[in-house]
Design an enzyme around this catalytic site. Structure first.
Site, short mmCIF file in Angstrom:
data_model
loop_
_atom_site.label_atom_id
_atom_site.label_comp_id
_atom_site.label_asym_id
_atom_site.label_seq_id
_atom_site.Cartn_x
_atom_site.Cartn_y
_atom_site.Cartn_z
N GLU A 176 9.09 13.07 1.23
CA GLU A 176 9.88 11.85 1.38
C GLU A 176 11.34 11.99 0.93
O GLU A 176 11.78 11.32 -0.01
CB GLU A 176 9.21 10.70 0.61
CG GLU A 176 7.80 10.42 1.06
CD GLU A 176 7.16 9.22 0.34
OE1 GLU A 176 7.80 8.66 -0.55
OE2 GLU A 176 6.03 8.87 0.69
N GLU B 123 -0.09 10.98 3.68
CA GLU B 123 -0.38 9.87 2.76
C GLU B 123 -0.60 8.61 3.56
O GLU B 123 0.18 8.31 4.49
CB GLU B 123 0.78 9.58 1.80
CG GLU B 123 1.00 10.57 0.72
CD GLU B 123 2.16 10.19 -0.19
OE1 GLU B 123 2.49 8.98 -0.31
OE2 GLU B 123 2.75 11.11 -0.78
O1 IFM Z 1 2.99 7.00 -5.05
C1 IFM Z 1 3.79 7.18 -3.95
C2 IFM Z 1 3.95 8.66 -3.61
O2 IFM Z 1 4.43 9.37 -4.69
C3 IFM Z 1 4.89 8.83 -2.46
N1 IFM Z 1 4.52 8.01 -1.34
C4 IFM Z 1 4.22 6.62 -1.59
C5 IFM Z 1 3.23 6.48 -2.73
C6 IFM Z 1 2.92 5.00 -2.99
O3 IFM Z 1 4.09 4.32 -3.34
#
Ligand code: IFM
Length: 453
Positions: A168, A352
């Site tokens: 990210e 994710e």
């Molecule tokens: O916890 C975070 C993760 O570190 C990165 N993506 C989003 C998740 C939820 O906010």
């Protein structure tokens, strides 16, 4: 009862994801250096309740137990990140053997249990000494990152077959450097853009190093992407949605897959652009094997009558998670189709996806979380529909295996399939854990049946 009728391919990878600072703890052990998140957490008012990752889930000492949980889930793969300050406590130079030993043992134990490690090299824990020397807005940080990648891949490259360079970069750039809600807490648009450019350049450098030190491995990057929808068909709302798409998505996708920054955004940011040297965009667009996407929600966007570029419209008719994020499963489906159409990555992983809910233990000690199950099921259905339409989606990682340190929210927000009692560090699989276990098993059974038929 589950109504899930879609079927993923037999070779689809089922996983769960985590990140070093969010789960490891042991922040002062075995020679680990300070990270920007240690410093940010120690700064009053930055993290809710003064929480920090000092102990977190204590994964550093309890990873055997957590691998047992992964086996119970039936995972094919586990996504975790490596803490740069464990490996290079001063950010560059001296390698801390004990730091590498930890990840070496973790990788071996995962492989010994039939679980493939998907390793993220940078999930936000920049060594504080590098921040003090200029941090990501300084181009020299790319060289330090390259040293770190060299050290990690020289040690693990013979066993790790999937590498994710960055997690990210948009969040690191804008939330950490533009708006100051995350470490290191800078508030400068120019720093955000310089950070983004240097993260992308360091990604390109990392790809070159990984190809050499981990031949045959698959290499990619993870972006947090969403699918902005214009609130109406009006040209103003469409332009506003395009701005959000440029800010979140195209600013990273275009250089990675097309070797150029998007013209409309370049024009908007002309005054604050960092130096882009000859060869930078070639390096950034070095071919990769897969794109990782983190997707949780997708905004509805309208023109801002108050002179801003856009505004987010609150939908009245959708559920929200404990983060206030709208549950928009068709957003994941549309995003996957769009990526396939516009950028054609070789392969895509959802690295994710998941939801926070205010979980509590019942009188019998169990944790019942039907909302999370419904969320996961609806997003998986969207993903499966995209696969059926030809998107090369190869795997899915639920965020997260464990409740953990949710950055500026501290331990208040729970994303785990497993509940953590942070007072005792007891692990309690939630209802969604058993649902995901059964879901994976059924998918495998059905896929095997199809293959045999
Ligand atoms: O916890 C975070 C993760 O570190 C990165 N993506 C989003 C998740 C939820 O906010």
């Amino acid at each position: 009862m589950s109504q899930f009728t879609e079927l993923f391919p037999a070779e689809f990878v089922w996983g769960a994801a985590t990140a070093s600072y969010q789960i490891e703890g042991a922040s002062n052990e075995d020679g680990r250096g300070e990270s920007v998140w240690d410093r940010f957490c120690a700064t009053p008012g930055k993290v809710r309740n003064g929480d920090s990752g000092a102990v977190a889930c204590d994964f550093y000492h309890r990873y055997h137990d957590d691998i047992t949980l992964m086996r119970e889930l039936g995972l094919d793969a586990f996504r975790f990140s490596i803490a740069w300050p464990r490996v290079l406590p001063e950010g560059k130079g001296r390698v801390n053997a004990a730091g590498l030993d930890f990840y070496d043992k973790l990788v071996d134990e995962l492989l010994g249990n039939g679980i493939a490690p998907y390793v993220t090299l940078f999930h936000w824990d920049t060594p504080q000494v590098l921040e003090d020397a200029g941090g990501w807005p300084a181009r020299e940080t790319i060289d330090a990152f390259a040293e770190y990648v060299e050290a990690v891949s020289a040690r693990l490259g013979d066993r790790v077959a999937h590498w994710i360079t960055h997690n990210e970069p948009w969040v690191v750039s804008w939330v950490g450097h533009g708006w100051g809600h995350h470490a290191p807490g800078r508030q400068s648009d120019a720093d955000a853009l310089a950070t983004a450019h240097h993260l992308l350049l360091s990604h390109g450098r990392a790809v070159e190093i990984l190809r050499r030190n981990s031949p045959g491995a698959q290499v990619g990057i993870t972006l947090n992407l969403d699918n902005p929808y214009a609130a109406t068909e009006s040209p103003e709302d469409i332009a506003a949605a395009r701005w959000v798409d440029g800010l979140h998505n195209r600013w990273f996708l275009d250089p990675l897959f097309r070797g150029s920054y998007p013209d409309d955004m370049l024009e908007a940011w002309a005054e604050i652009m960092p130096e882009v040297r000859d060869g930078d965009l070639e390096l950034i667009s070095t071919p990769i094997d897969f794109l990782g996407i983190n997707n949780y929600t997708s905004p509805l966007v309208a023109a801002d009558d108050n002179g801003g570029r856009s505004r987010i419209v609150r939908r009245a008719d959708v559920d929200r998670t404990d983060m206030g994020w709208e549950v928009v499963p068709e957003g994941l489906q549309d995003l996957l189709l769009r990526l396939h159409r516009d950028y054609q990555p070789e392969a895509i992983y959802v690295t994710e996806n998941g939801a926070a809910y205010p979980d509590v233990r019942g009188h019998d000690g169990s944790v019942n979380d039907p909302e999370r199950q419904a969320y996961l099921e609806s997003y998986l259905a969207g993903a499966a529909r995209a696969v059926a339409q030809g998107v090369p989606l190869r795997g899915y990682f639920a965020w997260s295996l464990l409740d953990n340190f949710e950055w500026a929210w501290g331990y208040w927000k729970r994303f785990g399939l497993t509940y953590i009692d942070f007072a005792t560090l007891e692990r309690v699989p939630k209802g969604s854990f058993y649902w995901y276990r059964d879901f994976i098993a059924k998918q495998r059974l059905r896929a095997a049946g199809e293959a045999a038929a």
